[in-house]
Structure formats: C-alpha cells, structure tokens
Design a protein around this motif. Structure first.
Motif, PDB file in Angstrom:
ATOM      1  N   SER A  37       0.850  -1.200   0.000  1.00 49.42           N
ATOM      2  CA  SER A  37       0.000   0.000   0.000  1.00 49.42           C
ATOM      3  C   SER A  37       0.877   1.238   0.000  1.00 49.42           C
ATOM      4  CB  SER A  37      -0.911   0.016   1.237  1.00 49.42           C
ATOM      5  OG  SER A  37      -1.757  -1.103   1.252  1.00 49.42           O
ATOM      6  N   GLY A  38       0.410   2.279  -0.696  1.00 48.89           N
ATOM      7  CA  GLY A  38       1.194   3.507  -0.755  1.00 48.89           C
ATOM      8  C   GLY A  38       0.601   4.493  -1.732  1.00 48.89           C
ATOM      9  N   THR A  39       1.453   5.314  -2.321  1.00 43.31           N
ATOM     10  CA  THR A  39       1.025   6.353  -3.258  1.00 43.31           C
ATOM     11  C   THR A  39       1.958   6.417  -4.452  1.00 43.31           C
ATOM     12  OG1 THR A  39       2.331   8.033  -2.085  1.00 43.31           O
ATOM     13  CG2 THR A  39       0.021   7.758  -1.407  1.00 43.31           C
ATOM     14  N   ASP A  40       1.420   6.969  -5.536  1.00 51.90           N
ATOM     15  CA  ASP A  40       2.202   7.257  -6.745  1.00 51.90           C
ATOM     16  C   ASP A  40       2.860   6.018  -7.357  1.00 51.90           C
ATOM     17  OD1 ASP A  40       1.854  10.193  -6.758  1.00 51.90           O
ATOM     18  OD2 ASP A  40       3.013  10.107  -4.905  1.00 51.90           O
ATOM     19  N   PHE A  41       2.116   4.915  -7.354  1.00 49.67           N
ATOM     20  CA  PHE A  41       2.648   3.702  -7.976  1.00 49.67           C
ATOM     21  C   PHE A  41       2.476   3.715  -9.491  1.00 49.67           C
ATOM     22  CE2 PHE A  41       1.659   1.218  -3.838  1.00 49.67           C
ATOM     23  CZ  PHE A  41       2.847   1.675  -3.279  1.00 49.67           C
ATOM     24  N   GLY A  42       1.629   4.616 -10.007  1.00 50.11           N
ATOM     25  CA  GLY A  42       1.458   4.724 -11.449  1.00 50.11           C
ATOM     26  C   GLY A  42       0.742   3.534 -12.041  1.00 50.11           C
ATOM     27  N   LYS A  43       0.988   3.286 -13.319  1.00 52.95           N
ATOM     28  CA  LYS A  43       0.332   2.198 -14.040  1.00 52.95           C
ATOM     29  C   LYS A  43       1.155   0.920 -13.980  1.00 52.95           C
ATOM     30  CE  LYS A  43      -2.271   5.072 -17.286  1.00 52.95           C
ATOM     31  NZ  LYS A  43      -3.587   4.620 -16.768  1.00 52.95           N
ATOM     32  N   ALA A  44       0.479  -0.198 -14.278  1.00 52.29           N
ATOM     33  CA  ALA A  44       1.097  -1.517 -14.193  1.00 52.29           C
ATOM     34  C   ALA A  44       2.167  -1.687 -15.267  1.00 52.29           C
ATOM     35  CB  ALA A  44       0.026  -2.586 -14.352  1.00 52.29           C
ATOM     36  N   PRO A  45       3.131  -2.608 -15.035  1.00 54.91           N
ATOM     37  CA  PRO A  45       4.214  -2.833 -16.008  1.00 54.91           C
ATOM     38  C   PRO A  45       3.729  -3.173 -17.403  1.00 54.91           C
ATOM     39  CG  PRO A  45       4.722  -3.886 -13.917  1.00 54.91           C
ATOM     40  CD  PRO A  45       3.318  -3.382 -13.803  1.00 54.91           C
ATOM     41  N   GLY A  46       2.582  -3.809 -17.540  1.00 54.93           N
ATOM     42  CA  GLY A  46       2.092  -4.135 -18.871  1.00 54.93           C
ATOM     43  C   GLY A  46       1.626  -2.942 -19.658  1.00 54.93           C
ATOM     44  N   LEU A  47       1.402  -1.803 -18.980  1.00 55.41           N
ATOM     45  CA  LEU A  47       0.911  -0.591 -19.641  1.00 55.41           C
ATOM     46  C   LEU A  47       1.994   0.453 -19.834  1.00 55.41           C
ATOM     47  CD1 LEU A  47      -2.474  -0.260 -17.718  1.00 55.41           C
ATOM     48  CD2 LEU A  47      -2.133  -1.187 -20.015  1.00 55.41           C
ATOM     49  N   VAL A  48       3.017   0.437 -19.001  1.00 50.42           N
ATOM     50  CA  VAL A  48       4.089   1.425 -19.093  1.00 50.42           C
ATOM     51  C   VAL A  48       5.431   0.728 -18.932  1.00 50.42           C
ATOM     52  CG1 VAL A  48       2.665   3.320 -18.217  1.00 50.42           C
ATOM     53  CG2 VAL A  48       3.982   1.938 -16.614  1.00 50.42           C
ATOM     54  N   GLN A  49       6.460   1.387 -19.365  1.00 49.58           N
ATOM     55  CA  GLN A  49       7.816   0.878 -19.215  1.00 49.58           C
ATOM     56  C   GLN A  49       8.422   1.376 -17.903  1.00 49.58           C
ATOM     57  OE1 GLN A  49       9.347  -1.240 -21.390  1.00 49.58           O
ATOM     58  NE2 GLN A  49       7.447  -1.297 -22.571  1.00 49.58           N
ATOM     59  N   GLY A  50       9.286   0.551 -17.332  1.00 51.28           N
ATOM     60  CA  GLY A  50      10.075   1.010 -16.198  1.00 51.28           C
ATOM     61  C   GLY A  50       9.474   0.783 -14.832  1.00 51.28           C
ATOM     62  N   SER A  51       8.309   0.125 -14.747  1.00 46.05           N
ATOM     63  CA  SER A  51       7.691  -0.120 -13.446  1.00 46.05           C
ATOM     64  C   SER A  51       7.943  -1.565 -13.016  1.00 46.05           C
ATOM     65  CB  SER A  51       6.187   0.145 -13.499  1.00 46.05           C
ATOM     66  OG  SER A  51       5.922   1.510 -13.729  1.00 46.05           O
ATOM     67  N   SER A  52       8.260  -1.748 -11.750  1.00 47.13           N
ATOM     68  CA  SER A  52       8.503  -3.088 -11.224  1.00 47.13           C
ATOM     69  C   SER A  52       8.510  -3.047  -9.708  1.00 47.13           C
ATOM     70  CB  SER A  52       9.853  -3.645 -11.724  1.00 47.13           C
ATOM     71  OG  SER A  52      10.930  -2.896 -11.191  1.00 47.13           O
ATOM     72  N   VAL A  53       8.440  -4.225  -9.121  1.00 45.69           N
ATOM     73  CA  VAL A  53       8.687  -4.406  -7.693  1.00 45.69           C
ATOM     74  C   VAL A  53       9.940  -5.257  -7.563  1.00 45.69           C
ATOM     75  CG1 VAL A  53       7.859  -5.453  -5.553  1.00 45.69           C
ATOM     76  CG2 VAL A  53       6.276  -4.175  -7.003  1.00 45.69           C
ATOM     77  N   GLU A  54      10.840  -4.858  -6.673  1.00 42.72           N
ATOM     78  CA  GLU A  54      12.083  -5.588  -6.462  1.00 42.72           C
ATOM     79  C   GLU A  54      12.132  -6.138  -5.043  1.00 42.72           C
ATOM     80  OE1 GLU A  54      14.893  -2.910  -9.484  1.00 42.72           O
ATOM     81  OE2 GLU A  54      15.268  -2.897  -7.303  1.00 42.72           O
ATOM     82  N   ILE A  55      12.538  -7.385  -4.943  1.00 42.38           N
ATOM     83  CA  ILE A  55      12.831  -8.000  -3.649  1.00 42.38           C
ATOM     84  C   ILE A  55      14.312  -8.345  -3.645  1.00 42.38           C
ATOM     85  CG2 ILE A  55      12.410  -9.969  -2.126  1.00 42.38           C
ATOM     86  CD1 ILE A  55       9.565 -10.054  -3.095  1.00 42.38           C
TER      87      ILE A  55
ATOM     88  N   ARG B 165      10.928  -2.988  -2.579  1.00 39.77           N
ATOM     89  CA  ARG B 165      10.683  -1.615  -2.980  1.00 39.77           C
ATOM     90  C   ARG B 165       9.949  -1.587  -4.312  1.00 39.77           C
ATOM     91  NH1 ARG B 165      16.175   1.293  -5.374  1.00 39.77           N
ATOM     92  NH2 ARG B 165      16.522  -0.145  -7.119  1.00 39.77           N
ATOM     93  N   VAL B 166       9.340  -0.434  -4.609  1.00 40.83           N
ATOM     94  CA  VAL B 166       8.628  -0.205  -5.856  1.00 40.83           C
ATOM     95  C   VAL B 166       9.454   0.736  -6.722  1.00 40.83           C
ATOM     96  CG1 VAL B 166       6.515   0.668  -6.928  1.00 40.83           C
ATOM     97  CG2 VAL B 166       6.401  -0.541  -4.730  1.00 40.83           C
ATOM     98  N   VAL B 167       9.573   0.394  -8.009  1.00 41.73           N
ATOM     99  CA  VAL B 167      10.333   1.215  -8.952  1.00 41.73           C
ATOM    100  C   VAL B 167       9.404   1.650 -10.079  1.00 41.73           C
ATOM    101  CG1 VAL B 167      12.287   1.290 -10.535  1.00 41.73           C
ATOM    102  CG2 VAL B 167      12.457  -0.028  -8.412  1.00 41.73           C
ATOM    103  N   THR B 168       9.406   2.954 -10.392  1.00 41.15           N
ATOM    104  CA  THR B 168       8.680   3.477 -11.548  1.00 41.15           C
ATOM    105  C   THR B 168       9.622   4.364 -12.350  1.00 41.15           C
ATOM    106  OG1 THR B 168       7.866   5.514 -10.524  1.00 41.15           O
ATOM    107  CG2 THR B 168       6.578   3.506 -10.136  1.00 41.15           C
ATOM    108  N   SER B 169       9.122   4.944 -13.427  1.00 42.22           N
ATOM    109  CA  SER B 169       9.944   5.848 -14.235  1.00 42.22           C
ATOM    110  C   SER B 169      10.303   7.113 -13.476  1.00 42.22           C
ATOM    111  CB  SER B 169       9.194   6.210 -15.522  1.00 42.22           C
ATOM    112  OG  SER B 169       7.954   6.829 -15.216  1.00 42.22           O
TER     113      SER B 169
END
Length: 621
Positions: free
Chosen positions: A40-58, A89-93
């Motif tokens: 849960s959080g804020t500013d996660f943007g759109k899912a990886p299938g819709l935009v480039q550069g988004s992911s979750v890293e463990i 962590r969450v990674v976006t553009s």
C-alpha cells in the motif's frame, strides 16, 4: 477577453510533477517462498504491462506482480528469491520508493496430503489448470492473471493477460488453460470491453502472440488436438470453430450450423476429442453450448456439436431440453467406445444422462437416476465402466451393459463432477457440503468405498469452495484443486490452488494435523458435522434397489487410448435439496479424515436416519 485572460493564466500555471512511489505499509513483513505481499502507498502509477520502467524488487531482483494501481500492488515471491532477510521496494519511471524490510520464509511443510497451496490474486480460479511437460502447473484466475507454478509450489512467472493486451482490467473466465507439448500455454482472456483474445505464452512466460476477436465470447476450449494444434470455438461471425497452429496461423474456421453467433449459460467448457469409430485414430471433437438464437420457437436452445479435425461439421444435435437446462453441467464426454455423453434436463423425463452415436449424433442410450435432481457429467475407466453423480448426494457406477455396479450416498451439497485417476482406481469429488464446508473426497472406483476426505479451511471471513474439478497429473500421484472464496473485502481478494498428493497416507480420525486441529471437526465449528458425517459414504455393491432404467443401446467398453479428452470442464453435479450458501472464512490448515473404524459405523447410522429412497434398476433392452 475572458478567454484571453484564462489562456494567460493557464500559460503561467506550474506543471504538475509526478512523484516517486512511496510505500506506507505491507500486508506482512514476513512471507512464504511462494507468497503474495500487498503493498500500500502512493504514486505507484500504471502496471508494467501498460508502461515501461515499473517493477517491484525484492532484494534488488524484479519479481512478478498481479493487481497494480496508484495505491496498491500485489507482489509475489518468485522461485529465484532466496530465503532470509531482505528488502522490498517499488520502482517506476519517476524513481524508486524506500526499501522496507521483508523476511522470506521457506514453504510450510506438507499438511497431510496437501503438499502446498498457492494464493492467486483473484477471488476464484474458474477453470481447470494445464500441466506442462516438466510438471509446471499453469492456471488463470478470474481477473486474467496467468500463473506458472512448479511442482515444488514455487512461482515461475505471472502473465498479466489484460494489461499485456493494453487494457486496465479484464477476466480469465474464457475457458481452461491449454498447454502444448513444448510447454507453451494458450489462454482465453477477456479485456474490459467487447473483445475476446487468445494469448499464446512461451514456456518462460513471455508473450508469443495475441489473437483478437471483436465482439466474441468463448464457446469451448482452447484445447490441444492430437497433432499439437490449438482448437478454439468462439461466437464470431465468419468463423466460430477454429484450428490454429502454435505459430498463430489459422488452419481453418467454420461458422457452425446453427451458427455460433451467440452463447449463453453453457459455454467455456473443455473440448473433448475422440474416434468416430471407437477403435480408430482420434478424428473428432465435441462440445455443447446453449445458443442465443431461437430454435423451433424456443429461446437459447442447447446443442451438441461434432466436427472433424479438417474443418467439417459432422453433425449438431438439439438437446431436447428446456432453455439453459444443462447449466454448468454441459460438458460433453467421450467414452472408450467413441460414444459422446451429455447430461441434460427434459420435459417430462427430467434429468438424465444420454449417449450419442459418434457417426450421426443419434441418441442411443439414456439413464434416468432416481432421485434425478441434477445429473453430472460422467467419467469412464478403460473398461467402459461409468461413474456419475446425481442429486448432489449420490455417486453411481454402471458397467458397460448399463447394470448397476454400486451406488453410495454422500453428504448432500453442491458437488462438482467426478474426476477419475489415470489408472482408473480412484475417484475424486470436490465441492461443498450442506454445512457449507468446502471439501475433496476420494473413493475407490471398484467398490465406491470412501478412502479419505479433506475439508478446506475457512478463509478471509467466509467459506472456501472448490471451483473446478480436480485435475490429475499424468502419473496419477497428485491432483490439483482450485478454490473460490466469495464475500471477501475488495482490498483483499484471493483464491487458492492446492496440490494434493494421493500417495501420502491420510491421517486417522482424531490425529492432529499440522495446524493443531484433528481429523474430527471442532464442536464449535460452523460446519455442524460430526466426524462420522465427514467420513460418510455407504457402499451398496450388488443392490438392485438403486438407479433407474437405462434405455436403448448400452455403452460398450474399449481400451484406454482409443478415445482422448482434453478434460471435462468445471461441470457442477448440481445441488441437493439443501440450500447452497455463499462460499468462502478464517483459518488455516486442512482437516483430514479416514472412512474407518467407529466413525464408519456412526456414518451408517446417520445415513439410515437420513432415510433411503426406494429405487429400481433394469438392464437396457
């Protein structure tokens, strides 16, 4: 003048800057090796299938994700993440979020026969899974997320069906998963909107191709034919029944007669293949569907279709029953002798199981059980013995001549059709009893004696109900069972895939399970059943007071392999006279019980108290 002033104001307004993602909380700081973490959080943007550069890293490694929106993400621990303390962590553009501590724990040890269970991100898995050549189980949840799970229970990958096709939302209700010999999978996905898509996914989870069908729904399939091509029947003008190469090339299409231009109620069942002669090569495919057009003045009529594998429709038969009559039970099944079996409800006969000749579709045999409330799809062993459920409480076996072998009474409820092990020795029945508790029970095919039963735990404040028939592995040592959990909060939806190992010795009644419960239900549990009721299953081998009059030509046996079916779908055997409650409630660990000892005697007493109905049987003429 006012317009000019507004334009000037807009021209000098500062731009809205996107912010990097921020995590406010995790559903848990500890997760199992194949587990799901809700972020849960804020500013996660759109899912990886819709935009480039988004992911979750463990631990710095990108992992699979399912649901994803501005304030919430479902992230999964994949097989390449080691056990131990790490970070997420969450990674976006726009950047990366803070890294929160996370501990990955080993998978829980097996709980009796339950080797492992896997949590999907939708509240249900609506169809049976597919199994790859390496044992990988591939399943799709009701939101359209496709999961590849190894035999060890660890997640290989997730394919985000709707978003990979450019849509925010969609569903995975459009048929079962078909898996080819090379491990590629084929899945029907319905993006939000009028279109239907067939996704071909490589064994590593990458998308191979997408076939888009505007304004269509799945009728049957997808399924893998004997030559390795994909067969798929959809409601589409200009080509409803289709054969497609693994490369995506269309081999042929057929509109269907009557035309497959709409489908209601009975659709998305597994497709069945068989021999037109009973002892020759596999050269036919069959499916049943309720159409959307008028037929003989009747709306939404049910039909059974037969096609050869070269694109010619051989016949279609109007199933003489009322509109939508075979409901979720409309699964065609091919017997070893090539005949096609389908259960349906007609007036005035009521519910029956019917056999149709593969050559011309003529109805050649019928069986009307008593009580006849809801008749399941059947299962056949290699000798032609038939197994079928009726009234949500009776499991019956007939020999190839239509004579009763045995019949048992089970605790009534909403049960799915029988699944028979590859060696023909074990029958699995999953569903809900009248309590309602989700369960799966095993029966000996030779006698009908109950071997064991597993009660599914309460989950997320509601009951957990098996949602598709059990699927055996090729060697018959394991079965996969999916569940639906209804009535959950919108922010915490999930369902499960269970791996059940049949060769593990079941626990005796009263023996503790790994969650500290016993094989007998706690007196305070909501199931309201006794240990005896959990092990109920009377065998009436050789009795003549069971069954009702098969008529016409009797089914005949044949050798295994003469007919092949890709499966028989998630066909419900229907409900007994008791009310069916909402599936789904809290808890963990499965209860296991054996049909033996004093519990069996008590079960028999409970059965006699329930009262047996007088029934009759006669051989077909």
């Amino acid at each position: 003048m006012q317009f000019s002033t507004l334009g000037a104001v807009l021209a000098v307004a500062p731009p809205v800057l996107a912010a990097p993602p921020h995590i406010t909380s995790l559903s848990s700081a500890t997760v199992a090796q194949n587990g799901r973490v809700r972020i849960s959080g804020t500013d996660f943007g759109k899912a990886p299938g819709l935009v480039q550069g988004s992911s979750v890293e463990i631990g710095g490694v990108p992992v699979a994700t399912a649901r994803w929106d501005e304030t919430g993400i479902s992230a999964y621990v994949t097989h390449d993440i080691p056990v131990g303390a790490t970070t997420i962590r969450v990674v976006t553009s726009e950047g990366a979020s803070e890294a929160l501590p996370l501990t990955v724990e080993p998978l829980p040890p097996p709980d009796g026969k339950v080797a492992w269970r896997f949590k999907v991100d939708g509240m249900a898995i609506n169809h049976r899974a597919g199994i790859g050549p390496d044992g990988t189980v591939i399943t799709v949840d009701m939101l359209g997320f496709v999961y590849a799970i190894g035999e060890d229970g660890l997640l290989r990958w997730i394919h985000d069906g709707p978003r990979r096709a450019g849509h925010e939302h969609g569903s995975g209700y459009e048929g079962p998963v078909a898996v080819g010999a090379d491990g590629s999978s084929y899945i029907g996905i319905e993006p939000l909107g009028p279109d239907l898509q067939l996704h071909a996914v490589n064994p590593d989870g990458t998308l191979r191709w997408v076939l888009n069908k505007p304004w269509a729904n799945t009728v049957s399939g997808p399924a893998i034919g004997p030559e390795g091509d994909v067969y798929w029947a959809v409601t589409e003008p200009g080509g409803g029944m289709q054969r497609i190469r693994p490369s995506g090339e269309l081999v042929w299409s057929h509109d269907g007669d009557p035309v497959l231009d709409a489908a209601y109620y009975d659709r998305s069942h597994e497709m069945s293949f068989g021999s037109s002669t009973g002892d020759g090569p596999i050269d036919r495919l069959y499916f049943a569907v309720t159409l959307g057009d008028l037929y003989q003045g009747m709306g939404t009529p049910p039909f059974l279709f037969a096609f050869d594998l070269e694109g010619q429709q051989q016949w279609s038969v109007w199933v003489e029953s009322l509109s939508g009559s075979f409901g979720p039970r409309g699964q065609a099944v091919v017997a070893p002798d090539g005949k096609v079996y389908l259960s349906s409800w007609g007036n005035p006969e009521g519910w029956g199981l019917h056999a149709y000749a593969p050559g011309d579709g003529e109805r050649v045999w019928s069986y009307y059980p008593d009580p006849g409330n809801i008749v399941s799809m059947p299962a056949f062993d290699a000798d032609g013995n038939l197994y079928v459920m009726h009234d949500g409480a009776y499991l019956t076996s007939l020999d190839p001549d239509g004579a009763m072998r045995w019949e048992i009474w089970m605790e009534p409820g909403s049960k799915l059709g029988p699944s028979l092990s590859p060696d023909g020795q074990t029958i699995l029945i999953d569903g809900m009893n009248i309590a309602p508790d989700g369960e799966i029970a095993a029966y000996e095919a030779a006698t009908g004696a109950q071997l064991w039963k597993i009660m599914f735990p309460l989950e997320n404040g509601t009951y957990q109900m098996p949602s598709a028939r059990a699927l055996f592995t090729e060697d018959g040592t394991r079965a996969y069972v999916s569940t639906a959990i209804g009535g959950q909060p919108d922010d915490d939806l999930y369902g499960y895939m269970y791996a059940i190992d049949l060769e593990v010795t079941p626990q005796e009644p009263g023996e503790e399970t790994t969650d500290g419960s016993t094989g007998e239900p706690d007196p305070g549990e909501s199931s309201g059943t006794t240990a005896a009721e959990e092990t109920a299953g009377e065998t009436s081998t050789g009795e003549t007071s069971t069954g009702v009059a098969p008529t016409g030509e009797a089914p005949t046996g044949g050798s295994e392999g003469e007919a092949t079916s890709t499966g028989e779908g998630d066909s419900s055997a229907g409900e007994s006279g008791g009310a069916e409650a909402d599936p789904g409630a809290e808890g963990c660990g499965c209860r296991s019980s054996n049909a033996s000892g004093a519990a069996w005697a008590l079960a028999l007493g409970g059965l006699l108290a329930y009262g047996r109905r007088s029934r009759r049987r006669q051989r077909p003429g």
